[in-house]
Design a protein around this motif. Structure first.
Motif, mmCIF file in Angstrom:
data_model
loop_
_atom_site.group_PDB
_atom_site.id
_atom_site.type_symbol
_atom_site.label_atom_id
_atom_site.label_comp_id
_atom_site.label_asym_id
_atom_site.label_seq_id
_atom_site.Cartn_x
_atom_site.Cartn_y
_atom_site.Cartn_z
ATOM 1 N N THR A 86 0.857 -1.184 0.000
ATOM 2 C CA THR A 86 0.000 0.000 0.000
ATOM 3 C C THR A 86 0.892 1.234 0.000
ATOM 4 O OG1 THR A 86 -0.113 -0.015 2.418
ATOM 5 C CG2 THR A 86 -1.887 -1.127 1.235
ATOM 6 N N TRP A 87 0.721 2.071 -0.986
ATOM 7 C CA TRP A 87 1.536 3.256 -1.143
ATOM 8 C C TRP A 87 0.819 4.441 -0.501
ATOM 9 C CZ3 TRP A 87 6.274 2.355 -2.877
ATOM 10 C CH2 TRP A 87 6.492 1.196 -3.609
ATOM 11 N N PRO A 88 1.559 5.359 0.117
ATOM 12 C CA PRO A 88 0.910 6.518 0.745
ATOM 13 C C PRO A 88 0.371 7.480 -0.303
ATOM 14 C CG PRO A 88 3.292 6.757 0.818
ATOM 15 C CD PRO A 88 3.007 5.383 0.276
ATOM 16 N N ASN A 89 -0.701 8.182 0.082
ATOM 17 C CA ASN A 89 -1.197 9.210 -0.827
ATOM 18 C C ASN A 89 -0.355 10.478 -0.640
ATOM 19 O OD1 ASN A 89 -2.186 10.608 1.434
ATOM 20 N ND2 ASN A 89 -4.189 9.626 1.265
ATOM 21 N N TRP A 90 -0.653 11.521 -1.411
ATOM 22 C CA TRP A 90 0.181 12.717 -1.408
ATOM 23 C C TRP A 90 0.198 13.395 -0.032
ATOM 24 C CZ3 TRP A 90 4.088 14.469 -3.800
ATOM 25 C CH2 TRP A 90 4.440 15.802 -3.738
ATOM 26 N N GLN A 122 -0.298 12.013 2.996
ATOM 27 C CA GLN A 122 0.488 11.188 3.917
ATOM 28 C C GLN A 122 1.978 11.329 3.649
ATOM 29 O OE1 GLN A 122 -1.250 7.399 2.974
ATOM 30 N NE2 GLN A 122 -2.627 7.438 4.754
#
Length: 63
Positions: free
Chosen positions: A20-24, A26
């Motif tokens: 899971t990649w962080p959003n902008w 985060q």
């Protein structure tokens, strides 16, 4: 050679489906936390260096 191709295939699958990649937002918050912590630790180390340098200069003047 087959093990290497399996490794790369599974690594790609994990990166695209399981991570899971962080959003902008985060990412910005995490960057600010790391920046603040870095500045704080840098300041603490600089103060410790100044205190030890001053202390050593005082000791050297005595002897």
């Amino acid at each position: 050679m087959n093990k290497i191709s399996i490794y790369f295939r599974e690594s790609y699958k994990e990166l695209t489906e399981k991570v899971t990649w962080p959003n902008w937002l985060q990412l910005q918050q995490s960057t600010m936390i790391v920046l603040a912590a870095t500045l704080l630790i840098t300041a603490v180390v600089a103060i410790m260096d100044l205190i030890s340098a001053t202390g050593l200069k005082f000791i050297y003047k005595i002897f």
